[in-house]
Design a protein around this motif. Structure first.
Motif, PDB file in Angstrom:
ATOM      1  N   PRO A  43       0.834  -1.202   0.000  1.00 33.57           N
ATOM      2  CA  PRO A  43       0.000   0.000   0.000  1.00 33.57           C
ATOM      3  C   PRO A  43       0.872   1.257   0.000  1.00 33.57           C
ATOM      4  O   PRO A  43       2.038   1.210   0.358  1.00 33.57           O
ATOM      5  CB  PRO A  43      -0.771  -0.119   1.310  1.00 33.57           C
ATOM      6  N   VAL A  67     -10.981  -0.078  11.245  1.00 29.84           N
ATOM      7  CA  VAL A  67      -9.666  -0.537  10.782  1.00 29.84           C
ATOM      8  C   VAL A  67      -9.278   0.167   9.492  1.00 29.84           C
ATOM      9  O   VAL A  67      -8.133   0.579   9.306  1.00 29.84           O
ATOM     10  CB  VAL A  67      -9.656  -2.063  10.601  1.00 29.84           C
ATOM     11  N   SER A  68     -10.245   0.326   8.609  1.00 26.18           N
ATOM     12  CA  SER A  68      -9.978   0.985   7.332  1.00 26.18           C
ATOM     13  C   SER A  68      -9.519   2.434   7.552  1.00 26.18           C
ATOM     14  O   SER A  68      -8.529   2.886   6.967  1.00 26.18           O
ATOM     15  CB  SER A  68     -11.251   0.942   6.482  1.00 26.18           C
ATOM     16  N   GLU A  70      -8.278   3.600  10.398  1.00 24.61           N
ATOM     17  CA  GLU A  70      -7.040   3.572  11.178  1.00 24.61           C
ATOM     18  C   GLU A  70      -5.831   3.362  10.266  1.00 24.61           C
ATOM     19  O   GLU A  70      -4.822   4.058  10.378  1.00 24.61           O
ATOM     20  CB  GLU A  70      -7.113   2.460  12.243  1.00 24.61           C
ATOM     21  N   LEU A  71      -5.965   2.418   9.349  1.00 22.02           N
ATOM     22  CA  LEU A  71      -4.844   2.154   8.441  1.00 22.02           C
ATOM     23  C   LEU A  71      -4.636   3.316   7.477  1.00 22.02           C
ATOM     24  O   LEU A  71      -3.496   3.678   7.174  1.00 22.02           O
ATOM     25  CB  LEU A  71      -5.062   0.837   7.693  1.00 22.02           C
ATOM     26  N   VAL A 297     -13.711  -2.859  -0.708  1.00 14.25           N
ATOM     27  CA  VAL A 297     -12.947  -2.728   0.537  1.00 14.25           C
ATOM     28  C   VAL A 297     -11.610  -2.052   0.278  1.00 14.25           C
ATOM     29  O   VAL A 297     -11.207  -1.132   0.990  1.00 14.25           O
ATOM     30  CB  VAL A 297     -12.705  -4.107   1.174  1.00 14.25           C
ATOM     31  N   ARG A 298     -10.933  -2.539  -0.749  1.00 17.30           N
ATOM     32  CA  ARG A 298      -9.622  -1.970  -1.107  1.00 17.30           C
ATOM     33  C   ARG A 298      -9.776  -0.480  -1.406  1.00 17.30           C
ATOM     34  O   ARG A 298      -8.990   0.350  -0.936  1.00 17.30           O
ATOM     35  CB  ARG A 298      -9.091  -2.709  -2.337  1.00 17.30           C
ATOM     36  N   VAL A 301     -10.033   2.001   1.783  1.00 18.48           N
ATOM     37  CA  VAL A 301      -8.830   2.583   2.382  1.00 18.48           C
ATOM     38  C   VAL A 301      -8.352   3.768   1.546  1.00 18.48           C
ATOM     39  O   VAL A 301      -8.013   4.829   2.079  1.00 18.48           O
ATOM     40  CB  VAL A 301      -7.710   1.530   2.522  1.00 18.48           C
TER      41      VAL A 301
END
Lengths: 317, 317, 317
Positions: A43, A67-68, A70-71, A297-298, A301
């Motif tokens: 990433p 989580v998404s 946060e990352l 999902v990808r 982020v």
């Protein structure tokens, strides 16, 4: 509806996609595309949020959206803190704001908030200091703007355009923030035809989703569409819809491979997750070649990185 | 048993030590030694996991093993997210995998999983994309491979060899993943004699721990050994063993200083923690000169750094 | 009372402000001032804790103090882990220490501990290895030393001196660690007059707060003071004080704008948060021009950075 932009025109808060200008949505999608990498590749990491502090305020600790975010924040170099809080605007509105003021005084720059109640996000956004931003990570049934953006981005990647597309949104549209944010984004971006497919009891109220044709039959509703957006069905909502059980729901509103064949041959299948496999969607469809669910999902982020970068960059030097 | 290695022979997943070649275990121990620093000295920090994302999926938020993995990953420069999740392979297998796919699509590279159910780790490992790795942080009563490695490393540091050693594993061996992983590691590494010491009801089934002599008496079982590995006893397991209370358990299977004298004079005492002091082990033994219990914890971080580094390095450039 | 300093005179633990020399308190305040930035400006980031590991051990995951410590540590470059643990010194003293030893063996350098029980902090501090430090983030009703420091810093910023000031501490002083730490700090720093204002039943025992004048009337107690420190009242404590409800409490001990006028015109109003608005403090006072409540929070991060930096720096090169 409160103003989400700064006086200089840059994005400050992201609470809803309703009323957001097309150029602004397009700019966010363009920015997000920079951050998209295939699953399995490294990433993007930058330092564009170095020195910035992001607080995730979620009512549950383990959501995928947390989580998404946060990352996304960490990969831009931000400091991140997670809090599990139950915000509430009604009775304890002031004490809720005191929590926000406390974090603000700890130099939190961005508040990422998920809340089951309407109005909390806007209340917070209208009270934080000018340098701070509020990003909605889900507001009741009303809005989930980063989801709307990632859905739009996923469609754009697959279809390379919005004009002329036919999109069906299927399931419990009435209670869905995902459906509302998708509708706002896609309408603005020029999707020609958005269809609502739902059991009668789960149709949105008459005044909403203006211009959408409504279908009670999944077969009819998805015939000839380019995009099928499935929604998650809650068990208690089946009762509302007088559907006795999951099997019966699947028979009436579940997306099977057979049914999918009624859409265009190159139609894509979307789902915001988590999925009830075998209830609103068959497993072979969820995992099939027309599914873009993992891409969503990808892209999530990437979209969150774009929004975080945009609201901080827009503060100016 | 699934393949844990990549086609190129490098370690990809770490689910069990069963069947792992001696050279591979030795290589991990050698790598781990690089990361060992005395307690009180600064731990090693590197950038070997820069850009890598590690997700800790634990059923409880506050386990020591979670902290050990979290610090191992951070000190190698990884991004870390913690999730408290109840994975379940049976009924909801697919929904469990959807959680994993979601994290994978968020560019998680390493899944560290603790679960009370057997098979979850292998199910996940067999479904993630080729770049991703699964590390077990404990699987039911079956395996706790990083614990097995840290136990082996601790023995090696104290004894400087494996061949010719006599090792006693004492307590509830039947339900112990620690015992199983230690047995796999030590057998492969050439320990000559491994003894199982347990109440009859807590002995492992006959087919397991092949080649180990079994003892129902602690006194006899530890006579002349080089290493005593004590296990934690759960209160409900005392009932299983028809031992009325903790005092009685201590009388029969607790390691007192007096009993310890039956082992070799330079025997070491180990315990995976958390200890029930006064039940399976006397405090003066746990804190005494023959105890290497703190070394085990310290080695735990080093072993986890080694495993994380190995699985990422093995992906190649 | 245990020694908090190292043999070389530097601060090692921060458990209480009681007995801390004036020069040491002043040095911490001076160090903290370096880290203060106006809300809305970028917070200070350094690398002075690079390679250092800080563990936050709180009984609840979401306290504001935990976030304040977490951000302080991260902005100094430390690795931070959060654990939700219930420490207990009595029956399970040794198992509690085993948790600490485990973290120590994971190379944790600083233990930030909040606990509802007295004595846990001191027990931990007396058992960790020489390189490790224990910082209290709140101990029962006994001590909250970083709160005491941030309160002192807030007063110093507003008044530019301590000598000659009159300070009223108002509310449930009996059960307040905030009051005790403030009293220790301010007494040492030379505040001339500290008044305790409380319902009779919530007055501290006779031997405590030596030298403070005691008032049962808020009006009398705050007349002519420079600083009003309000405390949070718990509902169950109203019963103890035979005050039937929140309205009645506000009438007797709530700080209204009208009452505030009895203090000096430039008096400042403080509160450790979270506030019960409309119970111990009126909203217009909490948000009014004399309130320095947000400054307290902002100073909290700075004070915690100062303490963290001091205890690590004091270990020497």
């Amino acid at each position: 509806m409160m103003e989400q932009n700064r006086p200089n025109g840059t994005l400050r808060h992201l609470l809803t996609l309703e009323g957001m200008p097309k150029t602004q949505i397009e700019a966010l999608l363009t920015r997000a595309r920079k951050f998209v990498r295939p699953i399995g590749e490294a990433p993007v990491h930058t330092h564009s949020l170095a020195g910035i502090t992001v607080a995730n305020l979620f009512t549950e600790p383990s959501t995928r959206t947390r989580v998404s975010f946060e990352l996304a924040a960490k990969r831009l170099g931000a400091d991140v803190v997670n809090l599990e809080v139950q915000l509430s605007s009604r009775v304890k509105g002031e004490s809720m704001l005191d929590t926000i003021y406390t974090l603000e005084a700890c130099h939190v720059d961005v508040f990422v908030i998920r809340d089951a109640e309407t109005g909390v996000h806007e209340l917070v956004a209208s009270h934080v200091k000018p340098h701070a931003s509020v990003l909605s990570a889900g507001e009741a049934h009303v809005a989930h703007p980063t989801q709307g953006l990632l859905d739009a981005l996923t469609i754009l990647q697959a279809k390379d355009r919005f004009d002329g597309l036919k999109v069906a949104i299927v399931g419990d549209v009435r209670h869905s923030r995902v459906a509302r944010s998708a509708w706002h984004a896609l309408t603005t971006l020029g999707v020609a035809e958005i269809r609502i497919v739902a059991p009668r009891a789960l149709m949105p109220p008459a005044g909403e989703f203006a211009g959408c044709e409504r279908f009670n039959s999944l077969d009819t509703g998805i015939t000839g569409v380019d995009v099928i957006m499935m929604l998650r069905i809650q068990k208690e909502r089946m009762e509302t819809a007088a559907i006795p059980d999951a099997d019966r729901y699947f028979q009436k509103f579940g997306l099977s491979a057979e049914r999918l064949a009624k859409a265009k041959p190159d139609a894509i299948v979307m789902h915001p997750q988590p999925m009830n496999r075998g209830i609103e969607i068959a497993s072979d469809v969820a995992d099939g070649p027309q599914s873009v669910i993992k891409d969503q999902v990808r892209n999530g982020v990437a979209v969150r990185m774009a929004v975080l970068e945009a609201v901080i960059e827009g503060r100016g030097p």
